[in-house]
Design an enzyme around this catalytic site. Structure first.
Site, PDB file in Angstrom:
ATOM      1  CE1 TYR A 292      -4.126  -0.409   4.945  1.00 53.48           C
ATOM      2  CE2 TYR A 292      -2.068  -0.495   6.627  1.00 53.48           C
ATOM      3  CZ  TYR A 292      -2.437  -0.981   5.096  1.00 53.48           C
ATOM      4  OH  TYR A 292      -1.346  -0.949   4.408  1.00 53.48           O
TER       5      TYR A 292
ATOM      6  CE  LYS B 266      -3.655   0.709  -1.258  1.00 54.88           C
ATOM      7  NZ  LYS B 266      -4.201   0.077  -0.487  1.00 54.88           N
TER       8      LYS B 266
ATOM      9  CB  SER C  44      -1.072  -0.095   1.292  1.00 53.98           C
ATOM     10  OG  SER C  44      -1.798  -1.328   1.313  1.00 53.98           O
TER      11      SER C  44
ATOM     12  CB  VAL D  42       0.066  -5.786   4.480  1.00 52.96           C
ATOM     13  CG1 VAL D  42      -1.576  -5.473   4.963  1.00 52.96           C
ATOM     14  CG2 VAL D  42      -0.019  -6.576   3.115  1.00 52.96           C
TER      15      VAL D  42
ATOM     16  CE1 TYR E 123      -4.829  -1.588  -4.956  1.00 55.79           C
ATOM     17  CE2 TYR E 123      -5.405  -3.341  -4.827  1.00 55.79           C
ATOM     18  CZ  TYR E 123      -5.611  -1.753  -4.087  1.00 55.79           C
ATOM     19  OH  TYR E 123      -5.404  -1.963  -2.982  1.00 55.79           O
TER      20      TYR E 123
END
Lengths: 307, 307, 307, 307
Positions: D243, D70, D67, D261, D192
């Site tokens: 998160y 992102k 992530s 993660v 993705y």
């Protein structure tokens, strides 16, 4: 009492009343094939346990059965795997709009009941695993029970559903992420959309529902469900059969029923008869306005409520 | 058919079976007065429309009626204000735990149905506005219908509920913030907790429920509810009467019913009889384990399900 | 660099711009005392760590501080009980409207952060337990830091809040049902509504916020919070200080800030200065339209963002 | 001050402390490729705006960026379409677990922010529409900024993600049902999962994040984002980057940061430096235990928090 002489006049009286005060609903508009329906169409049929069928209006006109088929796939799967099904789908009213993902998330991928879309996907998935052809199994059953060999899918509707199928694809993948779907999601969706696209008339569907008035016995006298299972399907219909309006349906109509966005509703008077009514104009919760009104009048005029 | 000779043997058979396989439930423990109950207590009564009553076990022992009283306050308010009530409380299953505030927030202070706590608070509030003494009105009704002038509140239970009443106080204030409560919240809570504390026996409650088997007629022959209203109360009981287990109750028992955390359950076979069963051991959803089992057996043995 | 010569021209330029393009917001209307405010009022003050204060417009006019006070009660309680507070209230953004009960239910009565109403009730409850006079403690602190002995409550506002306090009463009772409130709910509410009713000017509040720019040191040089605690309060302000618009506030303004429905917003440039802006017209998320715009301009013109 | 002499000793001190008190976290286990990581691995790098980079431990070892990517796709898309992006994804903290579908449903298919999976899917979808190769664009950017031409995808990880991709497929179809996805969902998912599978070292990622410390300027001196946009990305990182622990991260660390993660976390001290720390043991909210601890120590030892 000869019900033979009873139902036809009642149906005609209801049809007259519906014609005088047509409902204000609108056809489902999420796919073109349904949006094109004339909301003033109206048909209603009553079938007795022996197969005698009465009808008024467009009662022999095929329409898109949609979610009504969920009752039949439920019965077909239940007859095969029995109570094991209930480890994969619940039996409680959903208390939310019929497409809601919220409860599915809080309840770890186990849909609340077999009549919300998520639950119906699980049932179709399991029936498909057991038969290799869930939609074909359904079609064979409906043809046999209705005695109508021409009853079939509407391929245009099925294609249209597929093209607008993102919400159901989301449900399928979401449950798959919890391990609650056996088949590949695209395979499941194809089965599901074919199932929903079945075109049948009020007469066909009232007859096909007969096994629920006959406590589990099919038209040919063989047993599909045990007496207890038939009672259970009726109970699930009463508590969960009309989306987020199950309470109001029970309150107004007082019969186990199942609606579809094609404008049809089936209903059961256990031991007495089965009904199917059709009128495409829907209320904001997805139930046929004239259909609910007609069933309301039917139970009022005949006293045939379960309560 | 003489039901007189029918129900007593059935009740005795059920009592024997329950005694052999006692439920594993536990009494409600949120207030000491309920926690002290022996979970093995068991009583069951059946009342016929003419007032004849049969029973087994502890069927004449008073227990805490709790949420069972919600059926009676609903009927009492409905008989006064009619359908106007339904602008303030819905008729849909809640699909959530019985204390949930979530749906109340999403639905602007209108509880989903009269049998969740929020909905019962609204009904009591409205009955209190119309009678100036909601709890007293309830007591008078229960005494008259049961023929038991000694039926009364349990003041210890009422005080205990008040001392642990923060959740209901939150519900009351929350709905008041939406303008859906007429009386000051502390006044409403006092009425509500008195109502819940009513102590009555299976015999009392089976008799008091009789108006729902008699299509709205009270024990003295006067009419409380119209035939249509009585049907509607039965429908709400079937779809919403057992907290988050309404679907399973309909599935297993197939009768309109209403449970309470005191371990009691009332049920209705419209036109035939009313039942009350009591056993304090509860399942995780707040329903009497032995009570549900006994009703399940009753409908199986007699065939008296609505489905 | 002499900031003395820097801030006054910046403030005057901002005030001119705001006057030319007045915001479209509307005053809070849930109580009459706030609804009566003229939405075009505008004041802004900047205080330097040494107590020098600059201002424009209505910067010396008292207004209803409302939720801005939550920063001070948080600091006052944190200085007393330290990290133990965080077992009773979280530090995460709420991601929902500022009155939501939903998350409170899913998280067992522990509010997400000290700046939503539920969290502020917990902080006031704990401060009251430790001081026997939470609202008095707040008032003494604000008077000392602002150097304004006449700063006080607005009793009319407090009474008005109490009269419309059902939502907060619901929150209080709800958390009490989880054991997360020590004092009787009516006592807590009285303290809370007095706290919210504090009337103070931009100058007062910019000065009172100074300890957050001075890394925990009060105006008189004594320490209220450790350096680490001061940093933590700033972090909670940045992530949770503006209801459901914390992300947008961080994105546009880039400073720790806290708004109130009276139209005030305080903000901190750690090590540099503190700000307070006031204009009663609110956006739909409860933040002052002109206030956010003014702070946005301030950080753009001075480059004093934390990012 | 020469930061050159500052960061290396701080990093070494932190590495020693982490070694003495290794975290208790566990590697992500939803795909085998991540589950196999040794949770005791630890690396940390600091990059100065001029490209000087310091490091300790496994700081040159590639790990699965997940992530963290992102942030880069957000910047790449923002540099192309500007504020129009924000009509398709919000900027508010989610206040829920990182996979939640609930808010997505209540907010009509518009994800709360670009760092929850749903929001990142939207950003990748839009970048793909504008570049025809979102994942390739990302790779080119990371190689250029890190100066590491060998930085690439981990095809095994990408395949593994795809095989376990039902949750993300559900998110994609769900948003597509609201019209918020342009590309076919399977195409989007492939892009993705490739993006998530990027393997890079702490050194690579600290350098690649440099544009956020340089207020939008790339390593080669050209501008990727305006000063205002760079500030905005930092703000979104601070409020939404970790998160459901964004509040706690801001509270403990006080820097804009983004975790993955795979056990990595990047962080920004605007104007001063960028950091990347890696250790595969995660806490229950998906953030590296040793990584958060190391950043916490870094800001405490250097005083380089934004607050």
């Amino acid at each position: 009492m000869s019900t033979r002489t009873t139902f036809q006049p009642v149906l005609e009286r209801i049809a007259e009343e519906i014609e005088r005060t047509p409902g204000s609903g609108r056809p489902a508009d999420y796919i073109p094939a349904l949006a094109a329906c004339d909301p003033r169409r109206f048909g209603m049929a009553v079938a007795e346990p022996d197969g005698t069928v009465y009808g008024v209006g467009d009662w022999r006109e095929p329409f898109s059965a949609q979610s009504i088929t969920k009752v039949f796939t439920l019965a077909l799967d239940l007859s095969r795997e029995g109570d094991a099904l209930w480890e994969h789908v619940g039996r409680e009213p959903s208390g939310n709009a019929f497409n809601s993902l919220v409860q599915l998330e809080y309840e770890n991928g186990i849909p609340r009941n077999p009549f919300i879309n998520a639950g119906a996907l699980v049932v179709t998935d399991r029936l498909h695993t057991r038969t290799s052809d869930a939609a074909g199994e359904l079609l064979a059953f409906l043809r046999a029970e209705s005695g109508n060999p021409e009853l079939t899918y509407d391929e245009e509707v099925a294609a249209s559903e597929t093209a607008h199928g993102d919400r159901n694809a989301a449900l399928g993948h979401f449950m798959a992420s919890y391990g609650n779907i056996d088949n590949p999601v695209p395979v499941l969706l194809e089965q599901y959309f074919r199932q929903c696209s079945v075109a049948a008339s009020c007469a066909d569907l009232a007859l096909a529902t007969g096994f629920l008035a006959r406590h589990g016995i099919r038209a040919d006298g063989t047993r599909l469900l045990s007496r207890s299972q038939a009672k259970q399907v009726n109970a699930v219909m009463l508590t969960c059969g009309t989306y987020d309006a199950a309470g109001e349906f029970a309150y107004r109509v007082g019969l186990p029923g199942k609606s579809g966005v094609g404008g049809g509703i089936i209903a059961v008077v256990p031991g007495h008869c089965t009904l199917c009514v059709w009128s495409p104009g829907l209320d904001e919760r997805g139930n046929s306005v004239a259909g609910v009104a007609a069933l309301d009048r039917f139970t009022t005029l005949t006293g045939l409520s379960v309560f």
